[in-house]
Design a protein around this motif. Sequence first.
Motif, PDB file in Angstrom:
ATOM      1  N   CYS A   1       0.846  -1.210   0.000  1.00 16.07           N
ATOM      2  CA  CYS A   1       0.000   0.000   0.000  1.00 16.07           C
ATOM      3  C   CYS A   1       0.876   1.253   0.000  1.00 16.07           C
ATOM      4  O   CYS A   1       0.431   2.333   0.408  1.00 16.07           O
ATOM      5  N   GLY A   2       2.120   1.093  -0.408  1.00 16.15           N
ATOM      6  CA  GLY A   2       3.001   2.252  -0.575  1.00 16.15           C
ATOM      7  C   GLY A   2       2.998   2.686  -2.029  1.00 16.15           C
ATOM      8  O   GLY A   2       2.285   2.118  -2.874  1.00 16.15           O
ATOM      9  N   PHE A   3       3.798   3.679  -2.315  1.00 17.92           N
ATOM     10  CA  PHE A   3       3.864   4.237  -3.675  1.00 17.92           C
ATOM     11  C   PHE A   3       4.280   3.172  -4.694  1.00 17.92           C
ATOM     12  O   PHE A   3       3.558   2.868  -5.642  1.00 17.92           O
ATOM     13  N   ILE A   4       5.449   2.566  -4.486  1.00 15.94           N
ATOM     14  CA  ILE A   4       5.944   1.604  -5.479  1.00 15.94           C
ATOM     15  C   ILE A   4       5.114   0.319  -5.420  1.00 15.94           C
ATOM     16  O   ILE A   4       4.668  -0.203  -6.446  1.00 15.94           O
TER      17      ILE A   4
ATOM     18  N   LEU B   1       0.120  -0.102   7.001  1.00 17.67           N
ATOM     19  CA  LEU B   1      -0.504   1.216   6.778  1.00 17.67           C
ATOM     20  C   LEU B   1       0.157   2.316   7.603  1.00 17.67           C
ATOM     21  O   LEU B   1      -0.509   3.260   8.030  1.00 17.67           O
ATOM     22  N   SER B   2       1.459   2.202   7.816  1.00 16.69           N
ATOM     23  CA  SER B   2       2.137   3.210   8.643  1.00 16.69           C
ATOM     24  C   SER B   2       2.445   4.485   7.870  1.00 16.69           C
ATOM     25  O   SER B   2       2.560   5.559   8.458  1.00 16.69           O
ATOM     26  N   ARG B   3       2.549   4.400   6.552  1.00 12.16           N
ATOM     27  CA  ARG B   3       2.845   5.602   5.764  1.00 12.16           C
ATOM     28  C   ARG B   3       1.592   6.473   5.700  1.00 12.16           C
ATOM     29  O   ARG B   3       0.491   5.972   5.392  1.00 12.16           O
TER      30      ARG B   3
ATOM     31  N   ASP C   1       2.439  -6.548   9.908  1.00 15.17           N
ATOM     32  CA  ASP C   1       3.665  -5.781  10.147  1.00 15.17           C
ATOM     33  C   ASP C   1       4.859  -6.723   9.976  1.00 15.17           C
ATOM     34  O   ASP C   1       4.945  -7.759  10.657  1.00 15.17           O
TER      35      ASP C   1
ATOM     36  N   CYS D   1       8.753  -4.357  -0.814  1.00 10.81           N
ATOM     37  CA  CYS D   1       8.665  -2.902  -1.043  1.00 10.81           C
ATOM     38  C   CYS D   1       8.308  -2.158   0.239  1.00 10.81           C
ATOM     39  O   CYS D   1       7.884  -1.007   0.191  1.00 10.81           O
TER      40      CYS D   1
ATOM     41  N   ASN E   1      12.469  -1.764  11.660  1.00 10.29           N
ATOM     42  CA  ASN E   1      11.611  -1.770  10.478  1.00 10.29           C
ATOM     43  C   ASN E   1      12.368  -2.273   9.250  1.00 10.29           C
ATOM     44  O   ASN E   1      11.918  -3.182   8.564  1.00 10.29           O
TER      45      ASN E   1
ATOM     46  N   TYR F   1      19.416   4.697   7.295  1.00  8.85           N
ATOM     47  CA  TYR F   1      18.549   4.142   6.238  1.00  8.85           C
ATOM     48  C   TYR F   1      19.392   3.327   5.249  1.00  8.85           C
ATOM     49  O   TYR F   1      19.114   2.156   4.988  1.00  8.85           O
TER      50      TYR F   1
ATOM     51  N   ILE G   1      12.505   7.334  -7.430  1.00  8.56           N
ATOM     52  CA  ILE G   1      11.394   6.900  -8.279  1.00  8.56           C
ATOM     53  C   ILE G   1      10.288   7.939  -8.069  1.00  8.56           C
ATOM     54  O   ILE G   1      10.028   8.344  -6.923  1.00  8.56           O
TER      55      ILE G   1
ATOM     56  N   GLN H   1       2.516   8.937  -5.493  1.00  8.24           N
ATOM     57  CA  GLN H   1       3.528   9.059  -4.446  1.00  8.24           C
ATOM     58  C   GLN H   1       3.078  10.178  -3.520  1.00  8.24           C
ATOM     59  O   GLN H   1       2.947  11.331  -3.950  1.00  8.24           O
TER      60      GLN H   1
HETATM   61  N1  LIG Z   1      10.425   5.962  -3.853  1.00  8.43           N
HETATM   62  C1  LIG Z   1      11.729   6.067  -4.028  1.00  8.43           C
HETATM   63  O1  LIG Z   1      12.198   7.069  -4.586  1.00  8.43           O
HETATM   64  C2  LIG Z   1      12.656   4.974  -3.568  1.00  8.43           C
HETATM   65  C3  LIG Z   1      14.019   5.100  -3.885  1.00  8.43           C
HETATM   66  C4  LIG Z   1      14.889   4.101  -3.460  1.00  8.43           C
HETATM   67  C5  LIG Z   1      14.410   2.993  -2.781  1.00  8.43           C
HETATM   68  N2  LIG Z   1      13.082   2.895  -2.496  1.00  8.43           N
HETATM   69  C6  LIG Z   1      12.646   1.719  -1.743  1.00  8.43           C
HETATM   70  O2  LIG Z   1      11.490   1.165  -2.374  1.00  8.43           O
HETATM   71  C7  LIG Z   1      10.603   0.640  -1.391  1.00  8.43           C
HETATM   72  C8  LIG Z   1       9.240   1.267  -1.549  1.00  8.43           C
HETATM   73  O3  LIG Z   1       9.347   2.680  -1.375  1.00  8.43           O
HETATM   74  P1  LIG Z   1       8.089   3.627  -1.515  1.00  8.43           P
HETATM   75  O4  LIG Z   1       8.556   4.878  -2.119  1.00  8.43           O
HETATM   76  O5  LIG Z   1       6.964   2.888  -2.133  1.00  8.43           O
HETATM   77  O6  LIG Z   1       7.783   3.922   0.017  1.00  8.43           O
HETATM   78  P2  LIG Z   1       6.339   4.128   0.715  1.00  8.43           P
HETATM   79  O7  LIG Z   1       6.612   4.741   2.031  1.00  8.43           O
HETATM   80  O8  LIG Z   1       5.421   4.835  -0.202  1.00  8.43           O
HETATM   81  O9  LIG Z   1       5.825   2.634   0.894  1.00  8.43           O
HETATM   82  C9  LIG Z   1       6.287   1.782   1.899  1.00  8.43           C
HETATM   83  C10 LIG Z   1       5.086   0.996   2.409  1.00  8.43           C
HETATM   84  O10 LIG Z   1       5.573   0.095   3.408  1.00  8.43           O
HETATM   85  C11 LIG Z   1       4.655   0.087   4.486  1.00  8.43           C
HETATM   86  N3  LIG Z   1       5.396  -0.319   5.683  1.00  8.43           N
HETATM   87  C12 LIG Z   1       6.354   0.369   6.336  1.00  8.43           C
HETATM   88  N4  LIG Z   1       6.777  -0.319   7.397  1.00  8.43           N
HETATM   89  C13 LIG Z   1       6.101  -1.484   7.403  1.00  8.43           C
HETATM   90  C14 LIG Z   1       6.084  -2.614   8.258  1.00  8.43           C
HETATM   91  N5  LIG Z   1       6.855  -2.669   9.339  1.00  8.43           N
HETATM   92  N6  LIG Z   1       5.254  -3.641   7.978  1.00  8.43           N
HETATM   93  C15 LIG Z   1       4.446  -3.585   6.886  1.00  8.43           C
HETATM   94  N7  LIG Z   1       4.399  -2.538   6.051  1.00  8.43           N
HETATM   95  C16 LIG Z   1       5.221  -1.493   6.302  1.00  8.43           C
HETATM   96  C17 LIG Z   1       4.113   1.514   4.557  1.00  8.43           C
HETATM   97  O11 LIG Z   1       2.872   1.603   5.210  1.00  8.43           O
HETATM   98  C18 LIG Z   1       4.018   1.867   3.080  1.00  8.43           C
HETATM   99  O12 LIG Z   1       2.741   1.540   2.578  1.00  8.43           O
HETATM  100  C19 LIG Z   1      11.253   0.922  -0.029  1.00  8.43           C
HETATM  101  O13 LIG Z   1      11.979  -0.200   0.356  1.00  8.43           O
HETATM  102  C20 LIG Z   1      12.203   2.065  -0.336  1.00  8.43           C
HETATM  103  O14 LIG Z   1      13.293   2.070   0.566  1.00  8.43           O
HETATM  104  C21 LIG Z   1      12.202   3.860  -2.865  1.00  8.43           C
END
Ligand SMILES: NC(=O)c1ccc[n+]([C@@H]2O[C@H](COP(=O)([O-])OP(=O)(O)OC[C@H]3O[C@@H](n4cnc5c(N)ncnc54)[C@H](O)[C@@H]3O)[C@@H](O)[C@H]2O)c1
Length: 352
Positions: free
Chosen positions: A10-13, A34-36, A57, A77, A98, A170, A200, A205
């Motif tokens: 449920c995150g961006f990617i 759903l922490s984001r 989680d 992701c 995390n 990080y 990305i 996002q």
């Molecule tokens: N978006 C970018 O520009 C980017 C760049 C480099 C790497 N990444 C990596 O890609 C992945 C996805 O990034 P994103 O941009 O979609 O981030 P995001 O924050 O939009 O999505 C992350 C999701 O993970 C969930 N989450 C966090 N902790 C959790 C837990 N303990 N248990 C279950 N769910 C949990 C959050 O609720 C959220 O929905 C991450 O690993 C990030 O480090 C992203």
Amino acid sequence: MKSILITGGCGFIGSNLAIALKKEGYSVACFDNLSRRGSEILMDRIKEHGCDFIYGDIRNYEDFSKLKGQYNLMLECSAEPSVLVGSSGEDAKYMINNNLVGSLNCFEFCRKRKIAIIFMSTSRVYPYNIINNRKFEESLSRYEYADTFPCISKKGISTEFQLNGYRSLYGATKLASEFILKEYSINYSLPAIINRCGIIAGPWQLGKVDQGVFTHWLSSHFYKKNLQYIGFGGKGKQVRDLLHINDIIELIKLQIKNINKFKGDVFNAGGASFSNLSLIETTKICEDISSNKVKIIQDINNRPADIIWYITNNGNTEKVFSWKPTLPPKTILTDIFNWLKENEILLKKILN
Ligand SMILES: NC(=O)c1ccc[n+]([C@@H]2O[C@H](COP(=O)([O-])OP(=O)(O)OC[C@H]3O[C@@H](n4cnc5c(N)ncnc54)[C@H](O)[C@@H]3O)[C@@H](O)[C@H]2O)c1
């Protein structure tokens, strides 16, 4: 490869991947705590597109027992993706639990259930002190790389770049996870790919000051909110590459088809020399697209672990997968703007 589990679905990617892969005919389950901020919006979206949602989680190994499906592949992701979290020491334990303990639980689940895995890592594994100590020339709108050093050139930073240095908590949790995943892959015959991603960007996002800078920049123009050029002289000349979410989805589709060939191999994935911007250049495009100008305050103080310049060298990724970024910065920002306009009411409470 029929059934896919997406942690952080449920995150961006994760959510964009879920919907794209569902359209390709895969069955997709999204596991997320759903922490984001705003992830409920993305949960509704993945459900509307026929993906399953499982609340859980990754820090709690017991939560994986909720996953009853026969999955063939995990896309990992989930993360706390802000480089600032942990920088004051306050959230250090949260970051480690995390992003390190959590991802180790994911790897263990994959080992037990014999599930292949694609792990989303980050360009932040490359040490910021080594990058910032290189020579850069200042042009009108950006800093340009002007040095000679192994595995970095104007074309970007390659996967062989040296790893001995400082990278933020990080970056350190991600690199530690990469190392463990490589061992899991070779020792337990677990097919695995590691993607080190640059920024990305694209629709859905839910960007904020410390993560998702291109959405943050454009939504600040859209909602007419002040911005800040922070660090590196406060001039807005620091450079990042940006990759459209659709481009990384195309790469991951190719990786899924070939996953059994890989044992924890590392690939860079970024906009590269094809798609990168300084903040000043980003401002100019945001002004053109939104027809708004906002006040930009200058702050000369660097933020912890910030980098002056990052461009990905996609080298081996392009060769192995015959893949390249296709969408340039203006298209990426225009797509974000159209998404903001189309979803103005829904997004107002999150982004404004
Ligand atoms: N978006 C970018 O520009 C980017 C760049 C480099 C790497 N990444 C990596 O890609 C992945 C996805 O990034 P994103 O941009 O979609 O981030 P995001 O924050 O939009 O999505 C992350 C999701 O993970 C969930 N989450 C966090 N902790 C959790 C837990 N303990 N248990 C279950 N769910 C949990 C959050 O609720 C959220 O929905 C991450 O690993 C990030 O480090 C992203």
